[in-house]
Design an enzyme around this catalytic site. Structure first.
Site, PDB file in Angstrom:
ATOM      1  CD  GLU A 259     -13.640 -63.639 -26.968  1.00  0.00           C
ATOM      2  OE1 GLU A 259     -14.577 -64.000 -26.214  1.00  0.00           O
ATOM      3  OE2 GLU A 259     -12.520 -63.344 -26.543  1.00  0.00           O
ATOM      4  CD  GLU A 312      -9.228 -72.928 -25.192  1.00  0.00           C
ATOM      5  OE1 GLU A 312      -8.181 -72.431 -24.692  1.00  0.00           O
ATOM      6  OE2 GLU A 312     -10.141 -72.232 -25.670  1.00  0.00           O
ATOM      7  CE  LYS A 315     -11.641 -70.502 -21.497  1.00  0.00           C
ATOM      8  NZ  LYS A 315     -12.540 -69.786 -22.446  1.00  0.00           N
ATOM      9  CD  GLU A 321     -16.027 -69.623 -19.420  1.00  0.00           C
ATOM     10  OE1 GLU A 321     -15.004 -69.300 -20.045  1.00  0.00           O
ATOM     11  OE2 GLU A 321     -17.131 -69.081 -19.602  1.00  0.00           O
TER      12      GLU A 321
END
Length: 454
Positions: A259, A312, A315, A321
């Site tokens: 990541e 997203e 999250k 985030e």
């Protein structure tokens, strides 16, 4: 003149895209959103619209594995942290492979299985102690099932590092170095598998070093021990990890990047912006595509997975985030990251409304709702592992801590009921999110009691 420039640009773009493919640029495909496209649409998008040739997922989602069958795109899957204890036993590991891998392999190109996610950062003592044995046992299970083309590794946050500045003096935390990372690197060398790390220059932001973090012109970092200069934080972090590996005698083991990325929106912090996210990810892609490596690892390429494919909206945690994605859920680019074929714009596949992030704690019961609860025969050890895993994934576990509405001293099953259901609800209420190594079951009976609203 403009015509000539445009004519020259096309071959340059083509070369860049070929170089990206050659040096392994992938993407993390997270699914914590209630407005995300179906996996089949995602697979088709990546195959036809982008230069991405590999994805990494955080589970063994069968819908995703089926969707990528025949796509030519490699998939890295993750055995959840809660599976580690079971994977140390060969019979359980073989059953795990038979259940989660064999039905999809080789039609789906599964290239890695990650045993857990950032276990040394989030895991408890038993999880950490079992990590390397689980990796070895899972590798043996794959071979026993006749699978020889899937490698086993795990991804680490840089919390494994005791020091990283200057890069040549990078060292692992002593306890981990001796008892976990040394044995792990030995296994990775034996199986010719990379150590996977998650370097995030973003988390090193201090308000003054933004150019160094974003691959922009800067004064650089000079390592007086090696007399080498660094122009970006990514290379410095990679060389720090390499130095730590070298100090243990494993500098020849490859490194992969599980990541890295940069958020485009956050709350009250000037590090986050579309311009900064674009700068980091686009320049990272270009930097990796050159294949020139780092000051301590010249000419070495690094398989790299950018975080993340989508924004997203479910999250938990700060606004940032939910805003690491290169694309909105309708496939609209958040910015030009350099991974679209020929720099083309993308027409939204299906406009979807943006919804506020779902609360981490499950909503009260409504008609037709389902809950995830432990199976009656699940062991306390397995349920404790489930609790540890859920609470390491950002789910709000305060209600099952002392003083919380769902705290039950010495009642692991009650605590696991809250934790497992919280994870199930937060991840979209898919039945496979209640698997928990076959210790969870779906129920239509609300397990809430007294003040504990599950």
């Amino acid at each position: 003149m403009a015509t000539t420039s445009a004519f020259l640009l096309l071959p340059l773009l083509l070369l860049l895209h070929l170089a990206i493919a050659a040096h392994g640029i992938g993407i993390n495909y997270g699914t914590l959103g209630d407005n995300l496209p179906p996996p089949a649409a995602v697979a088709n998008f990546l195959k036809t619209k982008t230069t991405i040739d590999r994805v990494k997922i955080y589970d063994v989602n069968p819908d995703i594995l089926r969707a990528f069958a025949g796509s030519g795109i490699s998939v890295t899957v993750t055995a959840p942290n809660g599976d580690i204890a079971a994977l140390t036993k060969i019979d359980s590991a073989r059953q795990w492979v038979a259940t989660h891998i064999k039905p999809f392999h080789p039609q789906t190109k599964i290239n890695y299985i990650l045993v857990g996610s950032e276990v040394l950062h989030w895991g408890d003592t038993n999880m950490i102690r079992g990590l390397v044995p689980a990796m070895r046992t899972l590798h043996s299970a794959l071979l026993a099932e006749g699978i020889t083309d899937i490698k086993v590794t795990t991804a680490h946050s840089l919390a494994i590092m005791r020091s990283s500045i200057p890069p040549s003096m990078g060292r692992f935390r002593p306890g981990y170095a001796k008892h976990v990372l040394g044995p792990m690197l030995k296994f990775l060398r034996e199986t010719r598998t990379p150590l996977m790390v998650n370097p995030y220059p973003y988390f090193g932001y201090n308000g003054k070093n933004v150019n160094f973090l974003l691959f922009r012109p800067n004064r650089g970092l000079y390592d007086r021990y090696t007399k080498r200069s660094y122009t970006n934080q990514f290379d410095a972090l990679m060389d720090a990890v390499h130095s730590a590996m070298n100090a243990l005698g494993y500098g020849d083991v490859d490194i992969a990047v599980g990541e890295t990325g940069w958020p485009s929106v956050c709350d009250g912090w000037d590090a986050c912006s579309v311009a900064n996210a674009q700068s980091f990810n686009r320049e990272l892609v270009k930097h990796l595509a050159t294949g020139k490596g780092t000051p301590l690892m010249p000419n070495r390429s690094f398989e790299t997975y950018i975080f993340a494919l989508f924004n997203e909206n479910q999250k938990p945690g700060p606004i940032a985030e939910r805003n690491w994605g290169l694309f909105q859920p309708d496939f609209t680019p958040v910015y030009d990251s350099g991974i679209l074929r020929n720099g083309q714009a993308v027409t939204p596949a299906r406009p979807t409304p943006t919804r506020p992030a779902a609360p981490t704690k499950p909503a009260p019961a409504v008609g037709g709702q389902k809950w995830c609860v432990p199976k009656a025969d699940a062991s306390n050890q397995a349920l404790q592992a489930n609790i540890n895993y859920v609470c390491s994934q950002g789910v709000d576990c305060r209600p099952i801590q002392p003083g919380g509405d769902c705290f039950a001293a010495n009642n692991v099953k009650a605590l696991a009921t809250y934790a497992m259901n919280a994870y199930y609800q937060a991840n979209g209420r898919h039945d496979f999110n209640c698997d928990f190594s076959q210790t969870g079951v779906i129920t239509t009976t609300n397990p809430s009691h007294d003040k504990c609203k599950i």
